[in-house]
Write a protein that holds these residues in place. Structure first.
Motif, PDB file in Angstrom:
ATOM      1  N   ILE A  43       0.856  -1.179   0.000  1.00 47.43           N
ATOM      2  CA  ILE A  43       0.000   0.000   0.000  1.00 47.43           C
ATOM      3  C   ILE A  43       0.899   1.238   0.000  1.00 47.43           C
ATOM      4  O   ILE A  43       2.010   1.222   0.539  1.00 47.43           O
ATOM      5  CB  ILE A  43      -0.981  -0.001   1.191  1.00 47.43           C
ATOM      6  CG1 ILE A  43      -0.235  -0.077   2.524  1.00 47.43           C
ATOM      7  CG2 ILE A  43      -2.007  -1.108   1.049  1.00 47.43           C
ATOM      8  CD1 ILE A  43      -1.117   0.090   3.745  1.00 47.43           C
ATOM      9  N   TYR A  69      -5.975   0.853   2.100  1.00 50.33           N
ATOM     10  CA  TYR A  69      -6.855  -0.058   1.354  1.00 50.33           C
ATOM     11  C   TYR A  69      -8.101   0.632   0.829  1.00 50.33           C
ATOM     12  O   TYR A  69      -9.043  -0.030   0.411  1.00 50.33           O
ATOM     13  CB  TYR A  69      -7.209  -1.260   2.232  1.00 50.33           C
ATOM     14  CG  TYR A  69      -5.991  -2.099   2.515  1.00 50.33           C
ATOM     15  CD1 TYR A  69      -5.546  -3.028   1.593  1.00 50.33           C
ATOM     16  CD2 TYR A  69      -5.255  -1.921   3.685  1.00 50.33           C
ATOM     17  CE1 TYR A  69      -4.411  -3.783   1.833  1.00 50.33           C
ATOM     18  CE2 TYR A  69      -4.120  -2.673   3.935  1.00 50.33           C
ATOM     19  CZ  TYR A  69      -3.705  -3.595   3.007  1.00 50.33           C
ATOM     20  OH  TYR A  69      -2.572  -4.334   3.242  1.00 50.33           O
ATOM     21  N   ASN A 123     -15.281  -5.027  -0.639  1.00 53.64           N
ATOM     22  CA  ASN A 123     -14.326  -4.156   0.041  1.00 53.64           C
ATOM     23  C   ASN A 123     -13.205  -5.001   0.638  1.00 53.64           C
ATOM     24  O   ASN A 123     -13.460  -6.095   1.157  1.00 53.64           O
ATOM     25  CB  ASN A 123     -14.991  -3.392   1.193  1.00 53.64           C
ATOM     26  CG  ASN A 123     -15.869  -2.268   0.712  1.00 53.64           C
ATOM     27  OD1 ASN A 123     -15.384  -1.313   0.120  1.00 53.64           O
ATOM     28  ND2 ASN A 123     -17.168  -2.387   0.969  1.00 53.64           N
ATOM     29  N   HIS A 124     -11.978  -4.499   0.591  1.00 54.53           N
ATOM     30  CA  HIS A 124     -10.890  -5.163   1.306  1.00 54.53           C
ATOM     31  C   HIS A 124     -11.234  -5.122   2.786  1.00 54.53           C
ATOM     32  O   HIS A 124     -11.808  -4.134   3.272  1.00 54.53           O
ATOM     33  CB  HIS A 124      -9.557  -4.434   1.039  1.00 54.53           C
ATOM     34  CG  HIS A 124      -8.383  -5.166   1.579  1.00 54.53           C
ATOM     35  ND1 HIS A 124      -8.049  -5.147   2.918  1.00 54.53           N
ATOM     36  CD2 HIS A 124      -7.466  -5.950   0.973  1.00 54.53           C
ATOM     37  CE1 HIS A 124      -6.977  -5.886   3.112  1.00 54.53           C
ATOM     38  NE2 HIS A 124      -6.598  -6.392   1.954  1.00 54.53           N
ATOM     39  N   ALA A 127     -10.397  -1.909   4.348  1.00 51.66           N
ATOM     40  CA  ALA A 127     -10.880  -0.680   3.722  1.00 51.66           C
ATOM     41  C   ALA A 127     -11.553   0.197   4.769  1.00 51.66           C
ATOM     42  O   ALA A 127     -12.238  -0.294   5.662  1.00 51.66           O
ATOM     43  CB  ALA A 127     -11.849  -1.004   2.597  1.00 51.66           C
TER      44      ALA A 127
END
Length: 162
Positions: A43, A69, A123-124, A127
């Protein structure tokens, strides 16, 4: 050697939800994580914090959703036929699994399991969360030509080719 693009960095990390519990640590695996900087393997907030650091450095960094994320997207759900899940028979609501998509593997959370379909949250799992990382840089080296061509780290903590 300072960390820069096309360097292989091996590091241990522990990540916490900001002001909360530990979510994950590389120390459970034993081996540090190995990544090539500048190739999208991390990330953005964590990769940016690593740049300029060197072997032996330890630091903390807080990563907001925009550099982590992403923001949590309400209604980012999909109904998928069970045949697209490797492990459909064992899945239950709340479990996470990897779903193969046209853009590659995607981690999803199971919302509901039906007779022939599974509803998932796309969604991760991290997130929308502000994350705090504790990082220890184990070692840094320049990537080999083969690693540069493949776009990732090889060897311990990285990708293993047969």
């Amino acid at each position: 050697m300072n960390i820069a693009a096309d360097h292989i960095v091996r590091f241990h990390y522990t990540v916490f939800e900001d002001g909360g519990e530990q979510l994950e640590t590389s120390r459970e695996r034993g081996e540090p994580l190995a990544v090539m900087i500048g190739r999208g393997g991390l990330i953005a907030g964590l990769e940016n914090a690593l740049i300029g650091k060197s072997e032996g450095d330890t630091f903390e960094v807080t990563v907001r959703p925009a550099e982590g994320y992403g923001e949590l997207r309400e209604g980012f759900k999909q109904r998928v036929a069970k045949k697209y899940f490797r492990d459909a028979a064992r899945l239950k609501p709340g479990m996470q699994t990897v779903l193969s998509t046209s853009q590659g593997p995607r981690l999803v959370t199971v919302l509901k399991v039906g007779a022939s379909v599974i509803d998932v949250d796309l969604n991760h799992p991290m997130a929308g969360k502000t994350l705090k990382f504790n990082v220890e840089v184990v070692d840094v080296r320049e990537a080999t030509e083969e690693e540069k061509a493949h776009g990732h780290a090889h060897g311990p903590g990285g990708h293993q080719h047969d």
